[in-house]
Design an enzyme around this catalytic site. Sequence first.
Site, mmCIF file in Angstrom:
data_model
loop_
_atom_site.group_PDB
_atom_site.id
_atom_site.type_symbol
_atom_site.label_atom_id
_atom_site.label_comp_id
_atom_site.label_asym_id
_atom_site.label_seq_id
_atom_site.Cartn_x
_atom_site.Cartn_y
_atom_site.Cartn_z
ATOM 1 N N HIS A 228 0.852 -1.183 0.000
ATOM 2 C CA HIS A 228 0.000 0.000 0.000
ATOM 3 C C HIS A 228 0.893 1.241 0.000
ATOM 4 O O HIS A 228 2.026 1.209 0.495
ATOM 5 C CB HIS A 228 -0.888 0.021 1.238
ATOM 6 C CG HIS A 228 -1.951 -1.027 1.231
ATOM 7 N ND1 HIS A 228 -3.055 -0.952 2.043
ATOM 8 C CD2 HIS A 228 -2.086 -2.182 0.525
ATOM 9 C CE1 HIS A 228 -3.839 -1.998 1.837
ATOM 10 N NE2 HIS A 228 -3.254 -2.763 0.928
ATOM 11 N N GLU B 102 0.918 3.890 1.803
ATOM 12 C CA GLU B 102 1.390 4.301 3.125
ATOM 13 C C GLU B 102 2.578 3.467 3.575
ATOM 14 O O GLU B 102 3.570 4.001 4.068
ATOM 15 C CB GLU B 102 0.278 4.150 4.186
ATOM 16 C CG GLU B 102 -0.970 4.945 3.895
ATOM 17 C CD GLU B 102 -2.051 4.140 3.200
ATOM 18 O OE1 GLU B 102 -3.218 4.260 3.608
ATOM 19 O OE2 GLU B 102 -1.736 3.398 2.247
ATOM 20 N N CYS C 291 -6.260 1.850 5.745
ATOM 21 C CA CYS C 291 -6.881 0.595 6.154
ATOM 22 C C CYS C 291 -6.326 0.215 7.536
ATOM 23 O O CYS C 291 -5.370 0.839 8.026
ATOM 24 C CB CYS C 291 -6.583 -0.501 5.134
ATOM 25 S SG CYS C 291 -4.871 -1.087 5.164
ATOM 26 N N CYS D 275 -2.477 -0.387 7.546
ATOM 27 C CA CYS D 275 -1.689 0.833 7.432
ATOM 28 C C CYS D 275 -1.805 1.698 8.687
ATOM 29 O O CYS D 275 -0.820 2.293 9.122
ATOM 30 C CB CYS D 275 -2.107 1.611 6.186
ATOM 31 S SG CYS D 275 -1.651 0.757 4.655
#
Length: 150
Positions: free
Chosen positions: A54, A56, A84, A87
């Site tokens: 992801h 992040e 999410c 993260c």
Amino acid sequence: MSPFRSHMDAALAEARAAAARGEVPVGAVVVSPTGEVVARAGNRTRELCDPTAHAELLALRAACAKVGSERLVGYDLYVTLEPCPMCASAISQARIARLYYGAADPKSGGVAHGPRVFDHPQSHHVPQVYDGIGAAEAERLLKAFFAARR
């Protein structure tokens, strides 16, 4: 500390680049306490065949490598979509000072929706959270991306 300056435009640029690669358009930027962008990334889950890639996490990993520490005390994170749960947990572990995010994610978010990771008693660190920064553009990118795939 320097006066506040939003770095959401840089995160949105990373989201657009992710979309151009066929990735879900999410971008993230890590900013030092002095206002310097130290890392930036967009989603790369498909490209890297990695469900943890992801934006992040990629930006946090790059920033940690650059500063030589697993903690980013005093650093800010700008991300185009509500993080999410995975993260959000990493943001807490990295000790990010302030989280700025754009679009809310009622389906998969982990900050204001879902498990609300920072509200959990086992969250080791809770950043200051500012939502809705650049939300309209972030939402537009996401809607256009998914509409093109239907």
